[in-house]
Design a protein around this motif. Structure first.
Motif: not given
Ligand SMILES: [Zn+2]
Length: 281
Positions: A103, A105-106, A137
């Motif tokens: 993912c 983003l994280c 995610c």
């Molecule tokens: Zn994530």
């Protein structure tokens, strides 16, 4: 956040594929009549996102005065995301575009869905626009659900547009205790704009990255504790520090703001940690 290349998929092609199997002639005509609006919205999105002006994107509940938000959401869920749907190839291409399946983003958990950067419930015209769809995610997707930016500093980071890995911004510090723990924080460089600093801080907070990275680093410590004990017995705190610095440096080459880079650096920086603080006794 992991920077990604923007997808090559064309919004007009994706929308045309999604609506290609609509049987109801009335609905099909309605959908075809807004195809140019979807393409125009994608171009607007591209321009605004590049200038951190997505909060100015005009929201419209009825696309072109004819297609409702529910109908556009249906195009995404029934005709793009669903297995064997006509738009599923585009969905899969976006889903599989994240580096190593992580993912962006994280930067940690695996991709399990597509995240609408601007939520489809509020920006229906963007429901199947590739630039608005980010592989993510489930946890990041859920954390972001309600996000509606009203100003530039509330705009979520976007992996296709924002590159924040030119500078260090993720740091950690050791919290002495048994076991030792890490507290992560965002510290942006002085030369960054206030808007970008706010956006990175919001990203970190909204996605709960502090808790995620603390938990992961606790697990990492569990795995290297034995090695650190051996090094400490052989050469004391100095040898432990050298090993941790080497790990930090290697991780930083891979991902400047990865949690592992910050974790190893924080461990190495703590004299208490290097001199046995890592141990459980
Ligand atoms: Zn994530």
């Amino acid at each position: 956040m992991i920077k990604m290349d923007a997808p090559n998929l064309l919004p007009g092609d994706v929308f045309a594929a999604c609506i290609s199997r609509i049987r109801d002639p009335g609905l099909k005509l309605k959908m075809e009549s807004i195809a140019h609006l979807v393409v125009a919205a994608s171009a607007d999105f591209d321009t605004l996102a590049a200038q951190t002006r997505l909060h100015q994107f005009v929201r419209q509940a009825i696309v072109g005065g004819v297609v409702t938000t529910a109908e556009m959401e249906g195009v995404y869920t029934q005709r793009m995301a669903k297995k064997s749907a006509p738009g599923r190839d585009a969905y899969d291409e976006l889903f599989n575009s994240a580096p190593n399946g992580k993912c962006p983003l994280c930067g940690h958990r695996t991709v399990s869905t597509l995240d609408h950067h601007l939520p489809k419930a509020h920006y229906p015209v963007l429901a199947v626009v590739p630039l608005n769809l980010i592989p993510a995610c489930g946890d990041c997707n859920k954390s972001k659900l309600a996000a509606l930016p009203t100003s530039a500093n509330e705009e979520a980071l976007h992996p296709y547009y924002d590159n924040i890995d030119g500078d260090r911004w993720l740091f950690a510090e050791v919290v002495a205790g048994t076991p030792a723990a890490l507290r992560f924080r965002v510290q942006t460089p002085a030369n960054w704009s206030a808007v970008l600093a706010d956006r990175v801080a919001l990203h970190f907070k909204t996605l709960g990255l502090g808790a995620l990275y603390s938990a992961e680093s606790a697990d990492e410590l569990l795995n290297i504790r034995g090695q650190l004990e051996t090094l400490h017995a052989a050469g004391g705190a100095a040898l432990v520090e050298t090993e941790l610095l080497e790990r930090a440096s290697s991780c930083r080459m891979a991902r400047m703001n990865g949690w592992r880079s910050a974790a190893f650096e924080a461990f190495a920086d703590s004299a208490w940690f290097c001199d046995g603080g890592f141990s459980l006794h």
